[in-house]
Design a protein around this motif. Structure first.
Motif, PDB file in Angstrom:
ATOM      1  N   PHE A   1       0.972  -1.117  -0.118  1.00  0.00           N
ATOM      2  CA  PHE A   1      -0.055  -0.104   0.163  1.00  0.00           C
ATOM      3  C   PHE A   1       0.836   1.247  -0.086  1.00  0.00           C
ATOM      4  O   PHE A   1       0.228   2.333   0.449  1.00  0.00           O
ATOM      5  N   ASP A   2       2.232   1.204  -0.491  1.00  0.00           N
ATOM      6  CA  ASP A   2       2.958   2.198  -0.531  1.00  0.00           C
ATOM      7  C   ASP A   2       2.230   3.338  -1.581  1.00  0.00           C
ATOM      8  O   ASP A   2       1.701   3.005  -2.470  1.00  0.00           O
ATOM      9  N   ASP A   3       2.221   4.709  -1.159  1.00  0.00           N
ATOM     10  CA  ASP A   3       1.811   5.701  -2.118  1.00  0.00           C
ATOM     11  C   ASP A   3       0.301   5.501  -2.299  1.00  0.00           C
ATOM     12  O   ASP A   3      -0.214   5.637  -3.247  1.00  0.00           O
ATOM     13  N   TYR A   4      -0.358   4.984  -1.173  1.00  0.00           N
ATOM     14  CA  TYR A   4      -1.907   4.565  -1.227  1.00  0.00           C
ATOM     15  C   TYR A   4      -2.697   5.694  -1.839  1.00  0.00           C
ATOM     16  O   TYR A   4      -3.428   5.691  -2.606  1.00  0.00           O
ATOM     17  N   ASN A   5      -2.627   6.756  -1.230  1.00  0.00           N
ATOM     18  CA  ASN A   5      -3.451   7.932  -1.590  1.00  0.00           C
ATOM     19  C   ASN A   5      -3.205   8.336  -3.161  1.00  0.00           C
ATOM     20  O   ASN A   5      -4.257   8.720  -3.818  1.00  0.00           O
ATOM     21  N   SER A   6      -2.172   7.977  -3.836  1.00  0.00           N
ATOM     22  CA  SER A   6      -2.034   8.398  -5.153  1.00  0.00           C
ATOM     23  C   SER A   6      -2.436   7.217  -5.919  1.00  0.00           C
ATOM     24  O   SER A   6      -3.418   7.652  -6.843  1.00  0.00           O
ATOM     25  N   LYS A   7      -2.225   6.007  -5.643  1.00  0.00           N
ATOM     26  CA  LYS A   7      -2.590   4.658  -6.507  1.00  0.00           C
ATOM     27  C   LYS A   7      -4.149   4.566  -6.507  1.00  0.00           C
ATOM     28  O   LYS A   7      -4.749   4.343  -7.384  1.00  0.00           O
ATOM     29  N   VAL A   8      -4.672   4.933  -5.166  1.00  0.00           N
ATOM     30  CA  VAL A   8      -6.026   4.567  -5.090  1.00  0.00           C
ATOM     31  C   VAL A   8      -6.986   5.607  -6.075  1.00  0.00           C
ATOM     32  O   VAL A   8      -8.286   5.258  -6.295  1.00  0.00           O
ATOM     33  N   ARG A   9      -6.272   6.811  -6.387  1.00  0.00           N
ATOM     34  CA  ARG A   9      -6.989   7.790  -7.057  1.00  0.00           C
ATOM     35  C   ARG A   9      -7.071   7.535  -8.685  1.00  0.00           C
ATOM     36  O   ARG A   9      -7.409   8.181  -9.231  1.00  0.00           O
ATOM     37  N   ILE A  10      -6.214   6.439  -8.986  1.00  0.00           N
ATOM     38  CA  ILE A  10      -6.173   6.105 -10.196  1.00  0.00           C
ATOM     39  C   ILE A  10      -7.386   5.401 -10.701  1.00  0.00           C
ATOM     40  O   ILE A  10      -7.640   4.310 -10.107  1.00  0.00           O
ATOM     41  N   PRO A  11      -8.198   5.842 -11.704  1.00  0.00           N
ATOM     42  CA  PRO A  11      -9.456   5.068 -12.140  1.00  0.00           C
ATOM     43  C   PRO A  11      -9.187   3.546 -12.380  1.00  0.00           C
ATOM     44  O   PRO A  11      -8.324   3.043 -13.021  1.00  0.00           O
ATOM     45  N   GLY A  12      -9.895   2.914 -11.622  1.00  0.00           N
ATOM     46  CA  GLY A  12      -9.805   1.387 -11.680  1.00  0.00           C
ATOM     47  C   GLY A  12      -8.916   0.832 -10.580  1.00  0.00           C
ATOM     48  O   GLY A  12      -8.797  -0.641 -10.448  1.00  0.00           O
ATOM     49  N   GLY A  13      -8.127   1.803  -9.900  1.00  0.00           N
ATOM     50  CA  GLY A  13      -7.302   1.179  -8.699  1.00  0.00           C
ATOM     51  C   GLY A  13      -5.974   0.689  -9.083  1.00  0.00           C
ATOM     52  O   GLY A  13      -5.590   0.704 -10.202  1.00  0.00           O
ATOM     53  N   PHE A  14      -5.640  -0.383  -8.252  1.00  0.00           N
ATOM     54  CA  PHE A  14      -4.177  -0.828  -8.591  1.00  0.00           C
ATOM     55  C   PHE A  14      -4.425  -2.421  -7.834  1.00  0.00           C
ATOM     56  O   PHE A  14      -5.113  -2.640  -6.735  1.00  0.00           O
ATOM     57  N   TYR A  15      -3.469  -3.236  -8.405  1.00  0.00           N
ATOM     58  CA  TYR A  15      -3.255  -4.521  -8.025  1.00  0.00           C
ATOM     59  C   TYR A  15      -2.310  -4.649  -6.678  1.00  0.00           C
ATOM     60  O   TYR A  15      -1.124  -4.114  -6.466  1.00  0.00           O
ATOM     61  N   LEU A  16      -2.520  -5.604  -5.737  1.00  0.00           N
ATOM     62  CA  LEU A  16      -1.781  -5.768  -4.678  1.00  0.00           C
ATOM     63  C   LEU A  16      -0.739  -6.585  -4.914  1.00  0.00           C
ATOM     64  O   LEU A  16      -0.936  -7.596  -5.977  1.00  0.00           O
ATOM     65  N   PRO A  17       0.534  -6.824  -4.352  1.00  0.00           N
ATOM     66  CA  PRO A  17       1.393  -7.678  -4.888  1.00  0.00           C
ATOM     67  C   PRO A  17       0.956  -9.267  -4.586  1.00  0.00           C
ATOM     68  O   PRO A  17      -0.027  -9.549  -3.604  1.00  0.00           O
ATOM     69  N   ASN A  18       1.419 -10.128  -5.692  1.00  0.00           N
ATOM     70  CA  ASN A  18       0.834 -11.548  -5.516  1.00  0.00           C
ATOM     71  C   ASN A  18       2.002 -12.373  -6.083  1.00  0.00           C
ATOM     72  O   ASN A  18       2.008 -12.639  -7.323  1.00  0.00           O
ATOM     73  N   GLY A  19       2.801 -12.912  -5.207  1.00  0.00           N
ATOM     74  CA  GLY A  19       4.014 -13.495  -5.572  1.00  0.00           C
ATOM     75  C   GLY A  19       3.589 -14.980  -6.510  1.00  0.00           C
ATOM     76  O   GLY A  19       4.094 -14.959  -7.601  1.00  0.00           O
ATOM     77  N   PRO A  20       2.692 -15.650  -5.989  1.00  0.00           N
ATOM     78  CA  PRO A  20       2.318 -16.944  -6.910  1.00  0.00           C
ATOM     79  C   PRO A  20       1.673 -16.648  -8.139  1.00  0.00           C
ATOM     80  O   PRO A  20       1.838 -17.326  -9.119  1.00  0.00           O
ATOM     81  N   ARG A  21       1.319 -15.494  -8.305  1.00  0.00           N
ATOM     82  CA  ARG A  21       0.767 -15.015  -9.761  1.00  0.00           C
ATOM     83  C   ARG A  21       1.853 -14.662 -10.761  1.00  0.00           C
ATOM     84  O   ARG A  21       1.791 -15.003 -11.846  1.00  0.00           O
TER      85      ARG A  21
END
Length: 780
Positions: free
Chosen positions: A606-626
């Motif tokens: 969730f680093d830089d949360y306030n900026s990334k959450v304002r991007i339309p559509g949001g952001f993916y969290l890290p997922n190693g197995p992916r």
């Protein structure tokens, strides 16, 4: 004059029949009937203008997240017409209703009278418009100011001998921001007693996947469905529980994927889909979904998976390296040979008998999968709510790693979560068993020592209430009583509390079975405008595939006396902790951005949360197995093949397997209506679906009234007054709706390791309905 008084149903489980009407079950889902049903609910509850205003913003990038299921929104363009499903529209109708419950309503309706209503009637009363309080010995909820409510709760919490005498429940609708401040308050107060709805649904997934691959979440994204060769849907009914998934399945089919459905009941949403947003759908043209439908016995999934794996192994021996992904197995797994030796112990005919699927059909499934490596496996509570739920999740992992179907596009594991932010709650540390490194981070950032002792989950909380170890129960959303198992036992436990508090939008049965004192604190819904200091705010949620995005309500709240969840938490924290708190609750109360800034300091990804959450559509969290990076509990960067035995089912000759299910007119414990049109049920919920041969063999007939009994642990549990309905379900198996049948689920019948109630498998006896005994006679 004398009068006989019959034993009355308990307030937690009213029993009445409404007049069942039957039609033939459907073989397809959605279409124009879904549009008609959705619009009817919206207009009736919210009115056309208000309702349509909400619908046009639901699940849009600049709108609000549906309060229903956690199915993800498309990353790219979203439908300009309707980025929602029938049940999403019904969820909006529930919260956007213009009906409201004021002080007059509670003055005119006692708790006892409200408890006589069925769950549908209770839910349809309207939104709670102001805080209310039920004093000890009181019969009616009374209005109370917010300040006085917080003082009462704080005084009770501070009077406890230990913080561990309180438990704090969370439902899946709670936002990331409120979840974070909630757990922060609870831990600064001094306990990890955080039962949540995950404990009752996908806890087996979270536990099993975390041990197996290093993360308790799925590994796919929505676009993987559009670029896969095969999809296995096991123990899940998307047509009712996650209807927007049907669009993804339809697109997968159009792109050449094959679908295998595994379910004890023939479900319309697995057989066909008429997409009402396409010309074909409007014209009634059906997209056939399942290429193969495997109708397993209840909890026959483990035997089925082993049978498929055994057949694939046979094919691998005939064509080495052509069926199993040997490169993936060698590079990323441990225990392959031991697993094959384990498979060799099983007889295919025996496995077919145990799962209830003809061997010829299992062979078809293996043939469909043997030449494919891009495979997605989806599952839900039909897998997790069993004693062997964790083991079955790990068996799904076994199948995926045999095929190398993880960590690459078009492949992976897809547990489909039930509630819209239930996954986000856990990410925000709503958990009774936090990791030491999580607690270390809280201490580092905030400067207080969080409790290290594990807390109570849902089942443990109920048992602790019974034993007098819990005095206060605080629920952030949800309908705890109706959602939990062993309803009578749970109700007895709730009544032993000194205080019960519910943060809610609408009235539910959990408010009517209460502690000595009870409070209801009304909160904003997802679609409501959230205004702080004159500025519109937004929250954020995480969906089933790890996307975090903003959610901004836009409807006028039905009352000026509502408060958002985060404000409720902050004001309660200040009232309870006072000067001993080291946290800036005033800052959080006024600013979601301030909350997000501190989430970024504590929660990975969730680093830089306030900026990334304002991007339309949001952001993916890290997922190693992916990305093909694993971190299993026992083998580090490799996945261990899990070796598990078949579950053993010890049943009396006159017992049946019973699973609890949703109707199409409900979401979790919220009842939208009394029809389940896909299964042909109208104007009734107290039904038991049975195989026609079982009905005849037992001497019953369609429409007969019966009582259901469970005798687990030598205790008789009874759910009275159900109607027999013949249905396509394996012999010896039955299905009923929850919460009506939750009274039959034993409190101590739980999944191994995850402690999830076994709501998908209970052993019952079915007997002809008996009128309650006469318990009293009076004369005058």
């Amino acid at each position: 004059m004398s009068k006989e008084i019959k034993e009355q149903p308990d307030a937690e489980n009213p029993e009445e029949l409404l007049g069942l009407k039957l039609t033939a079950p459907e073989k397809w889902a959605a279409g124009i009937p879904a549009v008609t049903a959705a619009m009817a609910d919206i207009v009736q509850e919210a009115g056309f203008v208000r309702g349509m205003k909400g619908l046009f913003k639901m699940n849009k990038k600049d709108g609000f997240d549906c309060s229903g299921c956690a199915w993800p929104d498309p990353d790219d363009d979203r439908s300009p017409i309707a980025e929602y499903c029938e049940n999403g529209a019904k969820a909006l109708a529930e919260e956007a209703t213009t009906k409201k419950l004021t002080a007059d309503f509670f003055a005119q309706n006692s708790v006892a009278d409200l408890a006589k209503l069925n769950d549908y009637e209770i839910g349809k009363k309207g939104r709670i418009a102001q805080p209310v309080y039920l004093p000890k010995g009181g019969t009616h909820y009374e209005p109370i100011s917010w300040d006085e409510a917080f003082k009462k709760i704080a005084a009770k919490l501070n009077s406890l001998a230990s913080p561990n005498e309180a438990a704090f429940y969370t439902s899946g609708r709670t936002s990331n921001e409120a979840s974070f401040t909630y757990q922060l308050f609870i831990r600064e107060f001094g306990t990890n007693n955080m039962p949540d709805c995950s404990n009752m649904c996908h806890e087996s997934t979270s536990f099993g996947l975390a041990e197996a691959i290093g993360i308790g979440k799925g590994t796919v994204i929505l676009n993987d469905f559009y670029d896969t060769d095969a999809i296995v849907v096991i123990g899940q009914n998307p047509g009712t529980n996650h209807p927007r998934m049907l669009t993804a399945l339809q697109k997968a089919k159009e792109n050449g994927a094959q679908i295998i459905a595994v379910n004890p009941l023939h479900e319309a949403g697995l057989m066909g889909f008429k997409n009402p947003q396409t010309v074909r759908g409007v014209l009634g043209i059906n997209t056939h979904l399942a290429d193969l439908y495997l109708q397993v016995k209840i909890n026959g999934d483990m035997a089925l998976l082993k049978a498929i794996e055994k057949l694939l192994y046979k094919a691998e021996l005939e064509n080495p390296g052509k069926v199993f992904d040997q490169e993936f197995i060698a590079s990323n797994t441990v225990g392959y040979e031991a697993f094959l030796n384990h498979l060799n112990q099983f007889n295919l005919d025996h496995l077919a008998q145990e799962c209830g699927v003809p061997l010829t059909q299992i062979e078809q499934a293996a043939d469909m999968l043997k030449d494919k490596s891009r495979i997605i496996i989806c599952w839900a509570m039909g897998v997790t709510q069993h004693k062997n739920g964790v083991a079955t999740v790990k068996e799904i992992v076994n199948l995926a790693i045999l095929k190398g179907a993880i960590g690459k596009p078009g492949s992976g594991l897809c547990p489909v979560r039930g509630h819209s932010n239930v996954q986000g709650n856990r990410t925000m540390m709503i958990f009774d068993k936090p990791k030491p490194q999580q607690l270390d981070k809280l201490k580092e950032v905030f400067g207080f020592e969080p409790p290290r002792e594990h807390g109570y989950d849902v089942v443990e909380s109920i048992q602790a209430m019974h034993e007098g170890k819990l005095k206060v129960f605080f629920a952030m959303g949800g309908n705890f009583l109706s959602a939990t198992p062993d309803t009578t036992y749970t109700a007895e436990a709730m009544r032993k509390l000194e205080m019960s508090v519910h943060v809610s939008t609408k009235l539910n049965r959990g408010h009517l079975v209460h502690g000595d004192e009870a409070l209801i604190l009304p909160t904003l819904s997802r679609s409501d405008k959230d205004i702080i200091d004159g500025k519109a705010q937004f929250i954020s949620c995480e969906n089933s595939m790890g996307v975090v995005q903003m959610s901004k309500g836009m409807l006028e709240p039905i009352s000026k006396d509502l408060m958002n969840e985060n404000q409720i938490i902050c004001k309660l924290a200040k009232a309870t902790l006072g000067s001993r708190s080291v946290i800036s609750w005033d800052k959080y109360e006024k600013s979601y951005d301030a909350v997000r800034d501190d989430i970024a300091k504590v929660i990975p990804g969730f680093d830089d949360y306030n900026s990334k959450v304002r991007i339309p559509g949001g952001f993916y969290l890290p997922n190693g197995p992916r990305q093909g990076k694993f971190n299993s509990k026992d083998y580090g960067d490799r996945i261990g093949f899990n070796i598990a035995d078949l579950p053993e089912h010890h049943m009396a000759a006159d017992e049946y397997r019973m699973t609890t299910i949703r109707s199409h007119d409900q979401f979790n414990t919220t009842i939208y209506g009394l029809d389940d049109r896909y299964r042909g049920i109208h104007n009734e919920r107290r039904v038991i679906f049975m195989n026609e041969e079982d009905i005849q063999k037992s001497g019953f007939k369609s429409g007969e009234q019966v009582d259901l009994y469970n005798y687990h642990g030598g205790i008789e549990r009874v759910a009275r007054l159900f109607v027999v309905v013949p249905y396509g379900i394996p012999k010896g198996n039955t299905a009923t709706y929850y919460p009506e049948a939750n009274v039959l689920i034993p409190i101590d019948s739980v999944a191994e390791n995850s402690n999830t109630p076994t709501s998908k498998l209970v052993f019952i006896k079915v007997k002809k309905h008996q009128e309650p005994l006469i318990t009293a006679v009076w004369s005058s």
